[in-house]
Design an enzyme around this catalytic site. Structure first.
Site, PDB file in Angstrom:
ATOM      1  N   SER A  53       1.051  -1.421   0.206  1.00  0.00           N
ATOM      2  CA  SER A  53      -0.080  -0.252  -0.135  1.00  0.00           C
ATOM      3  C   SER A  53       0.901   1.444  -0.243  1.00  0.00           C
ATOM      4  O   SER A  53       1.952   0.988   0.956  1.00  0.00           O
ATOM      5  CB  SER A  53      -0.752   0.338   1.527  1.00  0.00           C
ATOM      6  N   GLU A  58       1.402   5.453   1.019  1.00  0.00           N
ATOM      7  CA  GLU A  58       1.100   6.930   1.510  1.00  0.00           C
ATOM      8  C   GLU A  58       1.450   7.838   0.904  1.00  0.00           C
ATOM      9  O   GLU A  58       2.724   7.529   0.301  1.00  0.00           O
ATOM     10  CB  GLU A  58       1.695   6.287   2.948  1.00  0.00           C
ATOM     11  N   ASP A 117      -0.448  14.418  16.200  1.00  0.00           N
ATOM     12  CA  ASP A 117       0.032  15.205  16.588  1.00  0.00           C
ATOM     13  C   ASP A 117      -0.302  16.489  18.146  1.00  0.00           C
ATOM     14  O   ASP A 117      -1.160  17.240  17.555  1.00  0.00           O
ATOM     15  CB  ASP A 117       1.365  16.029  16.321  1.00  0.00           C
ATOM     16  N   PHE A 123      13.405  14.390  10.696  1.00  0.00           N
ATOM     17  CA  PHE A 123      11.348  14.728  10.743  1.00  0.00           C
ATOM     18  C   PHE A 123      11.174  13.131  11.982  1.00  0.00           C
ATOM     19  O   PHE A 123      10.642  13.158  12.927  1.00  0.00           O
ATOM     20  CB  PHE A 123      11.473  14.538   9.477  1.00  0.00           C
ATOM     21  N   HIS A 152       3.793  -0.808   3.933  1.00  0.00           N
ATOM     22  CA  HIS A 152       2.749   0.195   3.661  1.00  0.00           C
ATOM     23  C   HIS A 152       4.732   0.801   3.099  1.00  0.00           C
ATOM     24  O   HIS A 152       5.323   1.684   4.061  1.00  0.00           O
ATOM     25  CB  HIS A 152       2.400   0.763   4.522  1.00  0.00           C
TER      26      HIS A 152
HETATM   27  P1  FAD Z   1      -1.901   6.528  19.882  1.00  0.00           P
HETATM   28  O1  FAD Z   1      -1.885   5.329  19.091  1.00  0.00           O
HETATM   29  O2  FAD Z   1      -3.490   6.851  20.013  1.00  0.00           O
HETATM   30  O3  FAD Z   1      -1.389   6.293  20.920  1.00  0.00           O
HETATM   31  C1  FAD Z   1       0.496   6.224  20.873  1.00  0.00           C
HETATM   32  C2  FAD Z   1       0.667   5.994  22.030  1.00  0.00           C
HETATM   33  O4  FAD Z   1       0.942   8.170  22.776  1.00  0.00           O
HETATM   34  C3  FAD Z   1       0.269   5.279  22.563  1.00  0.00           C
HETATM   35  O5  FAD Z   1       0.499   4.585  22.876  1.00  0.00           O
HETATM   36  C4  FAD Z   1       0.114   6.131  24.214  1.00  0.00           C
HETATM   37  O6  FAD Z   1       0.657   5.876  24.963  1.00  0.00           O
HETATM   38  C5  FAD Z   1       0.449   7.797  23.874  1.00  0.00           C
HETATM   39  N1  FAD Z   1      -0.357   8.492  24.492  1.00  0.00           N
HETATM   40  C6  FAD Z   1      -1.177   9.199  23.351  1.00  0.00           C
HETATM   41  N2  FAD Z   1      -1.954   9.645  24.352  1.00  0.00           N
HETATM   42  C7  FAD Z   1      -1.150   9.841  25.330  1.00  0.00           C
HETATM   43  C8  FAD Z   1      -2.000  11.419  26.465  1.00  0.00           C
HETATM   44  N3  FAD Z   1      -2.609  11.800  25.967  1.00  0.00           N
HETATM   45  N4  FAD Z   1       0.039  11.467  27.743  1.00  0.00           N
HETATM   46  C9  FAD Z   1       0.707  10.109  27.489  1.00  0.00           C
HETATM   47  N5  FAD Z   1       0.592   9.306  26.076  1.00  0.00           N
HETATM   48  C10 FAD Z   1      -0.218   9.109  25.435  1.00  0.00           C
HETATM   49  N6  FAD Z   1      -0.466  12.479  11.703  1.00  0.00           N
HETATM   50  C11 FAD Z   1      -1.347  13.500  11.918  1.00  0.00           C
HETATM   51  O7  FAD Z   1      -1.160  15.128  12.051  1.00  0.00           O
HETATM   52  N7  FAD Z   1      -1.583  13.172  10.065  1.00  0.00           N
HETATM   53  C12 FAD Z   1      -1.606  12.008   9.564  1.00  0.00           C
HETATM   54  O8  FAD Z   1      -2.116  11.583   8.385  1.00  0.00           O
HETATM   55  C13 FAD Z   1      -0.769  11.329   9.894  1.00  0.00           C
HETATM   56  N8  FAD Z   1      -1.050   9.329  10.187  1.00  0.00           N
HETATM   57  C14 FAD Z   1       0.041   8.663  10.368  1.00  0.00           C
HETATM   58  C15 FAD Z   1       0.352   7.562   9.884  1.00  0.00           C
HETATM   59  C16 FAD Z   1       0.974   6.663  10.234  1.00  0.00           C
HETATM   60  C17 FAD Z   1       1.022   5.383   9.928  1.00  0.00           C
HETATM   61  C18 FAD Z   1       1.344   7.070  11.931  1.00  0.00           C
HETATM   62  C19 FAD Z   1       2.521   5.581  12.675  1.00  0.00           C
HETATM   63  C20 FAD Z   1       1.453   7.944  12.324  1.00  0.00           C
HETATM   64  C21 FAD Z   1       1.065   9.076  11.742  1.00  0.00           C
HETATM   65  N9  FAD Z   1       0.799  10.235  12.444  1.00  0.00           N
HETATM   66  C22 FAD Z   1       0.011  11.583  11.545  1.00  0.00           C
HETATM   67  C23 FAD Z   1       1.395  11.002  13.320  1.00  0.00           C
HETATM   68  C24 FAD Z   1       0.153  10.519  14.850  1.00  0.00           C
HETATM   69  O9  FAD Z   1      -0.795  11.691  14.588  1.00  0.00           O
HETATM   70  C25 FAD Z   1       1.272  10.629  15.695  1.00  0.00           C
HETATM   71  O10 FAD Z   1       2.036   9.961  16.329  1.00  0.00           O
HETATM   72  C26 FAD Z   1       0.358  10.778  16.810  1.00  0.00           C
HETATM   73  O11 FAD Z   1       1.149  11.996  18.426  1.00  0.00           O
HETATM   74  C27 FAD Z   1      -0.358   9.664  17.625  1.00  0.00           C
HETATM   75  O12 FAD Z   1      -1.532   9.630  17.132  1.00  0.00           O
HETATM   76  P2  FAD Z   1      -1.191   8.613  16.867  1.00  0.00           P
HETATM   77  O13 FAD Z   1      -3.110   8.220  16.542  1.00  0.00           O
HETATM   78  O14 FAD Z   1      -0.498   7.571  16.848  1.00  0.00           O
HETATM   79  O15 FAD Z   1      -2.009   7.700  18.967  1.00  0.00           O
END
Ligand code: FAD
Length: 304
Positions: free
Chosen positions: A21, A23, A115, A226, A276
């Site tokens: 896939s 991105e 983020d 990055f 991916h």
């Molecule tokens: P989650 O899976 O919800 O959390 C990740 C980890 O962070 C958890 O395991 C937890 O331990 C820790 N955590 C979460 N919340 C808290 C908290 N409040 N306090 C303490 N620890 C915490 N970003 C974008 O903006 N746009 C995108 O399109 C995008 N695509 C992505 C695609 C992939 C495949 C990946 C791996 C990352 C992507 N990101 C993107 C980055 C991502 O948004 C960041 O890494 C963000 O910080 C965490 O989002 P998540 O959904 O991965 O977090």
């Protein structure tokens, strides 16, 4: 006489043709749009399982992500997956984005927390009326649209905000319990980290595919800065391969393709059959790496 393509075999073990896939990120200018579409046209014949389009930090590309996804649906046979984060919007706004995707036929969302609005390293906060966590977002999408497939993130080196692997995997487990059926990993360069992470995840009873996210580094210096901020370690042996190439884009490209191809081929030899690619909207390196994996345009598959 019909030619029969033999299965790819390594000793006694038969390796499956890898699934891939890609991105992309939504383009900002007309020139970037053209370059993205040249990339999509070049990569589409490799028949990816899906192509995903990112959602800018803090929701900054909401409309551009939507229009890129809509164009992919309208003009190609590809299955698009729209990234979506919890950041910067109330639940109602996020629900509306999902509804619009569903209405135009999108059936795959990559659901993320996102983020912090101030960027990586600053304190995280969501909209007061927004989804507060990624499992909440996943659950909401699945509750309203069971026919939407939801993918999520996974972190072989744990997320930088996570105190430890257990806490990190707790969140992955919550996302799976909420209905996620695939995780795509943050980029990593040391395959051992991925395999160790996979062991930890499986030991916790999580059996969804954990698809390795592969990033060929067109520009090592930029990419290193990055990915390091996102918690990925860059091994010394990797940095050494790019030493002295800052002003030599041509050689850098060859080295980047060789490194990433080596990584995926090693993963594949150890049984990983889904990848991916973070394409950075560029086709050349990803196309070459897929070729080395035995993937050919128009379904003419070859043994790697
Ligand atoms: P989650 O899976 O919800 O959390 C990740 C980890 O962070 C958890 O395991 C937890 O331990 C820790 N955590 C979460 N919340 C808290 C908290 N409040 N306090 C303490 N620890 C915490 N970003 C974008 O903006 N746009 C995108 O399109 C995008 N695509 C992505 C695609 C992939 C495949 C990946 C791996 C990352 C992507 N990101 C993107 C980055 C991502 O948004 C960041 O890494 C963000 O910080 C965490 O989002 P998540 O959904 O991965 O977090």
């Amino acid at each position: 006489m019909t030619e029969v393509t033999p299965p790819i075999s390594e000793g006694q073990r038969v390796l499956k043709q890898p699934a891939i896939s890609f991105e992309f990120f939504p383009p900002k200018t007309e020139e970037m749009e053209k370059s993205l579409w040249d990339t999509i046209k070049r990569l589409a014949p490799l028949a990816p399982s899906f192509v995903s389009v990112t959602y800018g930090a803090g929701g900054s590309t909401r409309e551009r992500t939507h229009s890129t996804i809509a164009r992919i649906l309208a003009e190609t046979e590809l299955l698009p997956a729209a990234h979506l984060t919890c950041v910067g919007a109330a639940r109602g706004e996020i629900d509306e984005i999902v509804r619009r995707y569903h209405d135009i036929g999108v059936r795959h969302i990559v659901a993320l927390r996102g983020d912090p609005p101030g960027g990586i390293g600053t304190a995280f906060s969501t909209h007061p009326d927004g989804y507060q966590t990624s499992p909440e977002l996943v659950a909401s999408i699945k509750r309203r649209y069971p026919d939407i497939e939801v993918s999520v993130s996974a972190y072989p080196e744990k997320h930088p905000e996570s105190p430890d692997f257990d806490a990190d995997i707790d969140v992955l487990k919550a996302k799976v319990d909420a209905g996620a059926t695939r995780a795509i990993t943050q980029v990593f360069f040391d395959n051992d980290l991925y395999f160790r992470y996979l062991d930890r995840v499986r030991a916790r009873g999580i059996f969804i595919p954990i698809v390795p996210g592969i990033m060929p580094m067109h520009n090592f210096k930029q990419a290193r800065s990055f990915v390091t901020r996102a918690g990925t370690s860059v091994p010394d042996w990797l940095a050494a391969k790019f030493e002295g190439l800052d002003d030599d884009a041509e050689t850098r490209k060859l080295v980047a393709a060789t490194v990433a191809a080596g990584q995926v081929q090693k993963l594949n030899k150890h049984g990983v059959d889904t990848f991916h690619f973070y394409t950075m909207n560029r086709a050349d390196l990803v196309f070459a790496i897929c070729h080395l994996l035995g993937i050919r345009p128009s379904g003419a598959q070859k043994a790697a």
